[in-house]
Scaffold this active site. Structure first.
Site, PDB file in Angstrom:
ATOM      1  N   GLU A   1      10.430   3.396   5.539  1.00 49.58           N
ATOM      2  CA  GLU A   1      11.130   2.150   5.221  1.00 49.58           C
ATOM      3  C   GLU A   1      12.082   1.753   6.344  1.00 49.58           C
ATOM      4  O   GLU A   1      12.207   0.577   6.684  1.00 49.58           O
ATOM      5  CB  GLU A   1      11.908   2.277   3.903  1.00 49.58           C
ATOM      6  CG  GLU A   1      11.053   2.478   2.666  1.00 49.58           C
ATOM      7  CD  GLU A   1      10.218   1.263   2.296  1.00 49.58           C
ATOM      8  OE1 GLU A   1      10.385   0.202   2.919  1.00 49.58           O
ATOM      9  OE2 GLU A   1       9.391   1.375   1.374  1.00 49.58           O
TER      10      GLU A   1
ATOM     11  N   ARG B   1      11.304  -1.805   8.247  1.00 50.82           N
ATOM     12  CA  ARG B   1      12.262  -2.893   8.000  1.00 50.82           C
ATOM     13  C   ARG B   1      13.246  -3.043   9.154  1.00 50.82           C
ATOM     14  O   ARG B   1      13.418  -4.135   9.700  1.00 50.82           O
ATOM     15  CB  ARG B   1      13.035  -2.657   6.697  1.00 50.82           C
ATOM     16  CG  ARG B   1      12.131  -2.599   5.490  1.00 50.82           C
ATOM     17  CD  ARG B   1      12.905  -2.657   4.183  1.00 50.82           C
ATOM     18  NE  ARG B   1      12.041  -2.263   3.077  1.00 50.82           N
ATOM     19  CZ  ARG B   1      12.116  -2.777   1.860  1.00 50.82           C
ATOM     20  NH1 ARG B   1      12.998  -3.685   1.556  1.00 50.82           N
ATOM     21  NH2 ARG B   1      11.292  -2.357   0.894  1.00 50.82           N
TER      22      ARG B   1
ATOM     23  N   ASP C   1      -1.740   2.065   1.577  1.00 49.78           N
ATOM     24  CA  ASP C   1      -1.940   0.732   2.175  1.00 49.78           C
ATOM     25  C   ASP C   1      -1.793   0.574   3.686  1.00 49.78           C
ATOM     26  O   ASP C   1      -2.762   0.346   4.420  1.00 49.78           O
ATOM     27  CB  ASP C   1      -1.057  -0.295   1.444  1.00 49.78           C
ATOM     28  CG  ASP C   1       0.355   0.203   1.122  1.00 49.78           C
ATOM     29  OD1 ASP C   1       0.750   1.230   1.672  1.00 49.78           O
ATOM     30  OD2 ASP C   1       1.059  -0.446   0.328  1.00 49.78           O
TER      31      ASP C   1
ATOM     32  N   GLU D   1       2.112  -9.623  -0.597  1.00 49.06           N
ATOM     33  CA  GLU D   1       0.756  -9.291  -0.139  1.00 49.06           C
ATOM     34  C   GLU D   1      -0.287 -10.381  -0.373  1.00 49.06           C
ATOM     35  O   GLU D   1      -1.186 -10.572   0.464  1.00 49.06           O
ATOM     36  CB  GLU D   1       0.284  -7.973  -0.786  1.00 49.06           C
ATOM     37  CG  GLU D   1       1.035  -6.723  -0.307  1.00 49.06           C
ATOM     38  CD  GLU D   1       2.409  -6.559  -0.955  1.00 49.06           C
ATOM     39  OE1 GLU D   1       2.677  -7.264  -1.957  1.00 49.06           O
ATOM     40  OE2 GLU D   1       3.216  -5.744  -0.456  1.00 49.06           O
TER      41      GLU D   1
HETATM   42  C1  DMJ Z   1       6.816  -4.090   2.105  1.00 46.01           C
HETATM   43  O1  DMJ Z   1       8.002  -3.443   2.353  1.00 46.01           O
HETATM   44  C2  DMJ Z   1       5.725  -3.665   3.034  1.00 46.01           C
HETATM   45  O2  DMJ Z   1       4.762  -4.668   3.060  1.00 46.01           O
HETATM   46  C3  DMJ Z   1       5.110  -2.354   2.663  1.00 46.01           C
HETATM   47  O3  DMJ Z   1       4.030  -1.998   3.491  1.00 46.01           O
HETATM   48  C4  DMJ Z   1       4.632  -2.345   1.238  1.00 46.01           C
HETATM   49  N1  DMJ Z   1       5.408  -3.066   0.323  1.00 46.01           N
HETATM   50  C5  DMJ Z   1       6.477  -3.926   0.649  1.00 46.01           C
HETATM   51  C6  DMJ Z   1       6.355  -5.290   0.006  1.00 46.01           C
HETATM   52  O4  DMJ Z   1       5.678  -5.342  -1.150  1.00 46.01           O
END
Ligand code: DMJ
Length: 597
Positions: A177, A181, A314, A495
Site C-alpha cells: 500500500e 499510493r 489482482d 476498477e
Molecule cells: C487500489 O488501492 C488499487 O487499485 C489496488 O490495486 C486494489 N484496490 C484499490 C482500489 O480498489
C-alpha cells in the site's frame, strides 16, 4: 461422492483461511484500512535509515535495462478528426461535473484533515489509516495536475516537502500500500511536473522501503514491523504472503531506479520476479500462482490452492504487461509470464454467466485446483477484478493478441452489466452468478436460476420466512442473474471505470462514453455528501430510497476515490491525448509513469 466431500472440506478450509486473513486485515483489498494496528496505542518512532546497517547486503545487482529493443505497438485508438469536432466538446459538461466532485472532497480534506491520511465524508474527521503520511494528499497530487488545478498542486507540493517518512505512529507498515499510493503518487507527480522535491521525497521513501528487503533471501517483509527493524532485530519475509503484495512492487521500484539512475530498487524487485518466472510451471494450476505464497521459503508454488485474478492476486497479473511497457519491452520475462498466465486464466478463471438479457459478457471467477486435472470453478464476481478488462485490452495491443480484445470487451461489459443490474446502479463488492456450461452463450433458464438461488441460500433458511425462490429473491433484493451477494457494499472503487477507460482509449468504442456517464451519475447521485462521497453499504437499495435520504452510507472515503476513480472518470471525458497510453503507463493506483522509448 468422495471427491465432492473432499471439495466441500477444501472449500470450508479455504474459507476459514480467507476469513483468517480478512480478520487480520491482510487483504490487499484495502477497505479494511491496510494497517492492522489502528486500535493499538500509537508509538512515535523516527527511523534513521541512513544509519541502518544492512544485515544481508546483495553481492551483485542486476543492471537497469535502459534502451527499448524495438518500438512497442501503438496502444491508443486513432481518434478521427470528426470526433474532436463533434463528440469531444459534448463531454465538457461531464468532465466539469467530475472535477466538481473532486473539488468538493479536496476542500473538505484541506479544511478538516490536511496532512492526515483521509477525511471522513460524513463527520469531517481526520483518519490516519496508512501510516499517517498524508495519503490523500500524496495520492491526489497527479489528479490535481491532470485536472489543471495548478495552484492547489503547488500548495500540495509544498506540503509534501514537510512529510517526514522517517516518522510514523503505525506499528506495522503495509509495504504494498505504501508503495502504490505514496511512492507511486510521488513518482507520477514528478513525471508530470518535474518538481525536484517530489523525486527527493520518493527517494527518501524508497530508501526506507528498501530496508524491508534486508532479509536472508532478499524477499521483502510485506507486513513490516518497522519498530523492530529500527531496534536492530533481524527480519525474515512473511511465510503467508499475498500474491499481489509481493508481486506488484515492480513498477514503482523500477521507475524510481529509472529516474535516479540507481539500480538498487529495480534489482530488489527483479529478484522477486525472477523467482516467480522460474516457478510458474510448478503450481497446482501451472501458469498462475495461488493467492497466498511463502516468501520466507521463496516458494511461490502453493499454500492455499485458490487461483484468481481478483482480490489478493489482482495487480500481480496487471503489472506483467505494464512492466513490459515501462521497460520498453527490454525484459522478455514479463511478456512470457503474461501470455502463459492469461492462457490459463482464459481457460479456467473466466466464465460466461447465464443472464436474463443473454448479454454477451464474461465474468472473472475463482478456481480451486484440487489436482492438475480436477479444477473447480467458483462463479464469483468481484468489483476488484473489474480491472481485468483493461488489462486484457492493454495486453492485446502490446503483445498483438487480437483475440484478447474480444475478452476485454466481454469482461468490461460484464462489469457495466453488473452496475446496471442493481437498484442503485452500482456493482456490489462480491456476488455469485450461475455459469453457463461453456463459454458459449446459453439461454436464460428461470427454473435453473431459482434452483441456484435456493441452493445458495440453503444455510439462511428460517421457518418464519418465505423460502421459495421468489421469496428469497425479493427478500435479498437480488437482480435476475445474481444468485447471491456476499458483500453488498460499493466503497467508491475504481476498477470498473478503469476498464471502461482503457477499453475506450484502446478501441475508440463510443458507447462507452455514455456508459461511463451513467456510472458516474449513479455513483454521484447516491454517494454524494456535502463534504465528499461516502461508501454505500448496500447497492440493492433503490435510488428512490436514496433520494429520500435513506441511503445506508458509511463514513469512509479512501484516497483511491480521488487518486483513481475520479481521475479515470475525468480522463474518460477529456481529450484522449491527455495522459495518452502511448506515453504513459498507469500503476495500480492510477498513477501515470512516463514510458521508456
Ligand atoms: C487500489 O488501492 C488499487 O487499485 C489496488 O490495486 C486494489 N484496490 C484499490 C482500489 O480498489
Amino acid at each position: 461422492m468422495l471427491a465432492s466431500r473432499r471439495k466441500w472440506i477444501t472449500y470450508i478450509v479455504l474459507s476459514a483461511v480467507g476469513l483468517f486473513f480478512y480478520l487480520l486485515g491482510s487483504s490487499p483489498d484495502t477497505s479494511a484500512g491496510g494497517y492492522s494496528n489502528l486500535s493499538t496505542p500509537p508509538e512515535k518512532i523516527e527511523f534513521q535509515w541512513e544509519k541502518y546497517d544492512e544485515k544481508y547486503p546483495v553481492e551483485w545487482m542486476v543492471s537497469l535495462p535502459l534502451h527499448p529493443i524495438k518500438k512497442l505497438p501503438k496502444i491508443q485508438y486513432g481518434f478521427p478528426e470528426e470526433f474532436f469536432k463533434v463528440l469531444l466538446p459534448k463531454q465538457k459538461m461531464r468532465q466539469e461535473a467530475v472535477k466538481e466532485s473532486f473539488l468538493r472532497a479536496w476542500k473538505t480534506y484541506k479544511e478538516y484533515a490536511w496532512m492526515h491520511d483521509e477525511v471522513t465524508p460524513l463527520t469531517r474527521v481526520p483518519l490516519d489509516s496508512f501510516g499517517g503520511w498524508a495519503a490523500t494528499l500524496v495520492d491526489s497530487l497527479d489528479t490535481l495536475w491532470i485536472m489543471d488545478l495548478k495552484d492547489e498542486f503547488q500548495e500540495a507540493v509544498l506540503a509534501v516537502s514537510k512529510i517526514d517518512f522517517r516518522n510514523t505512529e503505525a506499528k506495522e507498515i503495509n509495504v504494498f500500500e505504501t508503495t502504490i499510493r505514496y511512492l507511486g503518487g510521488l513518482l507520477s507527480a514528478y513525471d508530470l511536473s518535474g518538481e525536484q522535491i517530489l523525486l527527493d521525497k520518493a527517494t527518501e521513501l524508497g530508501n526506507i522501503l528498501y530496508v524491508a528487503f534486508d532479509t536472508p533471501n532478499r524477499m521483502p517483509v510485506t507486513r513490516w514491523n518497522i519498530h523492530s527493524t529500527f531496534m536492530g532485530l533481524s527480519q525474515e519475509a512473511n511465510s503467508f504472503c499475498l500474491l499481489a503484495e509481493i508481486g506488484s512492487l515492480t513498477m514503482e521500484f523500477t521507475r524510481l531506479s529509472q529516474l535516479t539512475g540507481d539500480p538498487k530498487w529495480h534489482d530488489a524487485v527483479d529478484r522477486i520476479m525472477e523467482a516467480f518466472s522460474q516457478q510458474q510451471k510448478g503450481t497446482r494450476l501451472p501458469g498462475m500462482f495461488p493467492v497466498v505464497v511463502n516468501a520466507r521459503a521463496k516458494n511461490f508454488q502453493g499454500r492455499v490452492d485458490t487461483f484468481s485474478l481478483g482480490a489478493m492476486s489482482d495487480s500481480f497479473y496487471e503489472y506483467l504487461p505494464k512492466m513490459h511497457a515501462l521497460l520498453g519491452g527490454v525484459d522478455q520475462k514479463y511478456g512470457k509470464m503474461y501470455r502463459y498466465a492469461m492462457d490459463v486464466a482464459k481457460k479456467h478463471i473466466l466464465y460466461r454467466p447465464m443472464v436474463p438479457d443473454n448479454a454477451n459478457i464474461l465474468i472473472s471467477g475463482k478456481v480451486t485446483a484440487y489436482s492438475e486435472t480436477d479444477i473447480g470453478l467458483n462463479p464469483e464476481g468481484q468489483h476488484l477484478v473489474c480491472f481485468a478488462g483493461g488489462m486484457f485490452a492493454l495486453g492485446s495491443k502490446l503483445f498483438d493478441i487480437p483475440e484478447h480484445m474480444d475478452i476485454a470487451h466481454m469482461l468490461t461489459d460484464g462489469c457495466t452489466w453488473s452496475y446496471k443490474a442493481t437498484r442503485s446502479g452500482m456493482m456490489p463488492e462480491v456476488f455469485h452468478m450461475v455459469p453457463c456450461p461453456t463459454k458459449e452463450p446459453c439461454e436464460w433458464d428461470e427454473g435453473k436460476f431459482h434452483e441456484a438461488v435456493v441452493t445458495a441460500h440453503f444455510f439462511d433458511k428460517n421457518d418464519d420466512q418465505d423460502n421459495s425462490p421468489q421469496g428469497i429473491i425479493d427478500r435479498e433484493r437480488l437482480p435476475l442473474g445474481i444468485r447471491s451477494m456476499q458483500d453488498r457494499r460499493y466503497i467508491l472503487r475504481p476498477e470498473a471505470i478503469e476498464s471502461v477507460f482503457v477499453l475506450y482509449r484502446t478501441t475508440g468504442r463510443m458507447d462507452l462514453l455514455d456508459k461511463a456517464w451513467e456510472m458516474f451519475a449513479a455513483i454521484e447521485g447516491v454517494t454524494k455528501t456535502a463534504y465528499g462521497n461516502a461508501g454505500l453499504d448496500d447497492v440493492t437499495i433503490a435510488r428512490e430510497a436514496v433520494a429520500a435520504g435513506d441511503a445506508p452510507l458509511s463514513d469512509r472515503m479512501e484516497s483511491f476515490w480521488l487518486a483513481e476513480t475520479l481521475k479515470y472518470f475525468y480522463l474518460m471525458f477529456s481529450d484522449p491525448n491527455l495522459i495518452s497510453l502511448d506515453e504513459y503507463v498507469l500503476n495500480t493506483e492510477a498513477h501515470p509513469f512516463k514510458r521508456a522509448g
